[in-house]
Design a protein around this motif. Structure first.
Motif, short mmCIF file in Angstrom:
data_model
loop_
_atom_site.label_atom_id
_atom_site.label_comp_id
_atom_site.label_asym_id
_atom_site.label_seq_id
_atom_site.Cartn_x
_atom_site.Cartn_y
_atom_site.Cartn_z
N LYS A 188 1.06 -1.23 0.05
CA LYS A 188 0.09 0.06 0.10
C LYS A 188 1.07 1.33 0.00
O LYS A 188 0.61 2.31 -0.72
CB LYS A 188 -1.07 0.15 0.99
N ILE A 189 1.98 1.27 0.50
CA ILE A 189 2.88 2.27 0.88
C ILE A 189 3.47 2.60 -0.52
O ILE A 189 3.50 3.63 -0.88
CB ILE A 189 4.00 2.14 2.04
N TYR A 190 4.02 1.68 -0.95
CA TYR A 190 4.49 1.60 -2.40
C TYR A 190 3.59 2.11 -3.45
O TYR A 190 3.80 3.19 -4.22
CB TYR A 190 5.10 0.11 -3.00
N GLN A 191 2.53 1.74 -3.69
CA GLN A 191 1.37 2.03 -4.34
C GLN A 191 1.04 3.71 -4.21
O GLN A 191 0.95 4.43 -5.23
CB GLN A 191 0.31 1.23 -4.54
N ARG A 192 0.84 3.92 -3.05
CA ARG A 192 0.64 5.27 -2.72
C ARG A 192 1.63 6.43 -3.19
O ARG A 192 1.38 7.46 -3.57
CB ARG A 192 0.08 5.55 -1.27
N ILE A 193 2.82 5.98 -3.03
CA ILE A 193 4.10 6.73 -3.25
C ILE A 193 4.04 6.95 -4.65
O ILE A 193 4.04 8.10 -5.18
CB ILE A 193 5.29 6.09 -2.86
N LEU A 194 3.77 6.03 -5.54
CA LEU A 194 3.81 6.05 -6.93
C LEU A 194 2.39 6.91 -7.67
O LEU A 194 2.72 7.45 -8.58
CB LEU A 194 3.55 4.60 -7.77
N GLU A 195 1.52 6.86 -6.69
CA GLU A 195 0.31 7.70 -7.06
C GLU A 195 0.81 9.31 -6.82
O GLU A 195 0.20 9.82 -7.79
CB GLU A 195 -0.86 7.44 -6.19
N LEU A 196 1.28 9.50 -5.86
CA LEU A 196 1.69 10.70 -5.73
C LEU A 196 3.08 11.37 -6.50
O LEU A 196 3.27 12.39 -6.81
CB LEU A 196 1.82 10.93 -4.23
N ARG A 197 3.83 10.33 -6.68
CA ARG A 197 5.15 10.79 -7.67
C ARG A 197 5.27 9.56 -8.56
O ARG A 197 6.21 8.60 -8.57
CB ARG A 197 6.45 10.78 -6.34
N PRO A 198 4.51 9.56 -9.53
CA PRO A 198 4.44 8.77 -10.81
C PRO A 198 5.61 8.47 -11.45
O PRO A 198 5.97 7.56 -11.81
CB PRO A 198 3.34 9.68 -11.82
N GLY A 199 6.60 9.45 -11.26
CA GLY A 199 7.84 9.49 -11.87
C GLY A 199 8.89 8.81 -11.30
O GLY A 199 10.42 8.64 -11.48
N TRP A 200 8.64 8.14 -10.16
CA TRP A 200 9.71 7.50 -9.28
C TRP A 200 9.60 5.77 -9.35
O TRP A 200 10.15 5.40 -8.48
CB TRP A 200 9.20 7.66 -7.72
#
Length: 248
Positions: A188-200
């Motif tokens: 969940k943490i991983y997916q939320r980070i990529l939702e907020l920072r798609p270029g990461w």
């Protein structure tokens, strides 16, 4: 095996698997579906019956003291303690600094009141034992439901991103590690980070072992053993694009 007295048994990670002096009855089902009782003893008793006069020495960084698992009861008192302060003074360990950061868990007050009411009814019932009630409360209090709440995950990730980008990203190598409470929360943490920072996509990765119970969409993210080894190399490489590792 031997009654000699000049045998020394050394156990590394002595807080693990070194317990069980008394017998336990364990129930299981055979192929016919019949219940069977088995007498089980722990490693501590097995090895001491095999080497009754040996000296036992345990090494551990985390001795434990629980009802049925107590490292000092099994191995005796400390012979020597090498603590973090000494390790840092010797240069064997880098100093560790702690900064307390508090997050409020998002709990539904109405749900909590309903749960309390249900327990009051159960406690007043003659059909439910105190032991069953206590076990039920323990299971209910599992942190997964609280820490895995979507609002909690969002609050946590926003705090991590703010702290990383404003205070850590350009410090030394910019490497960071997020330790999650469970596999599900790590994802969940991983997916939320990529939702907020798609270029990461290359900047952040989940590093954990795969399970045959994992959802299919997890498998490409977790990868096989070779993939994890590659992530480990990248994380240790100061110049690699991988900067944030999420572990469990």
């Amino acid at each position: 095996l031997s009654e000699r007295r000049n045998i020394v048994v050394m156990a590394d990670e002595a807080h693990r698997g070194q317990y069980g002096f008394s017998e336990k009855i364990v129930m299981s089902e055979n192929d016919q579906g019949e219940k069977e009782a088995h007498v089980v003893v722990g490693n501590a008793r097995i090895i001491r019956e095999a080497l009754p006069n040996a000296t036992f020495v345990g090494f551990t960084g985390t001795p434990i003291s629980a009802k049925d698992r107590n490292t000092r009861e099994v191995f005796g008192d400390y012979i020597d303690i090498y603590d973090m302060t000494q390790a840092v003074e010797d240069g064997a360990t880098r100093p560790v600094y702690y900064e307390s950061r508090v997050m409020k868990l998002k709990l539904d007050e109405r749900t909590l009141q309903k749960i309390d009411s249900e327990y009051e009814d159960l406690a007043a019932s003659d059909e439910v034992s105190d032991e069953v009630l206590a076990q039920s409360k323990k299971q209910l209090a599992q942190m997964e439901a609280l820490l895995g709440n979507d609002e909690t995950i969002n609050s946590l990730v926003c705090d991590i991103l703010d702290h990383y980008e404003n205070y850590r990203e350009n410090l030394l190598t910019g490497k960071a590690m997020i330790v999650a409470y469970s596999r599900n929360i790590a994802m969940k943490i991983y997916q939320r980070i990529l939702e907020l920072r798609p270029g990461w996509g290359e900047k952040v990765a989940v590093v954990m072992t795969e399970s045959n119970k994992d959802p299919e969409e997890w498998r490409q993210i977790i990868g096989n053993k070779a993939h994890k080894n590659e992530l480990a190399k990248k994380f240790k490489d100061n110049d690699s694009e991988l900067k944030i590792a999420i572990v469990v």
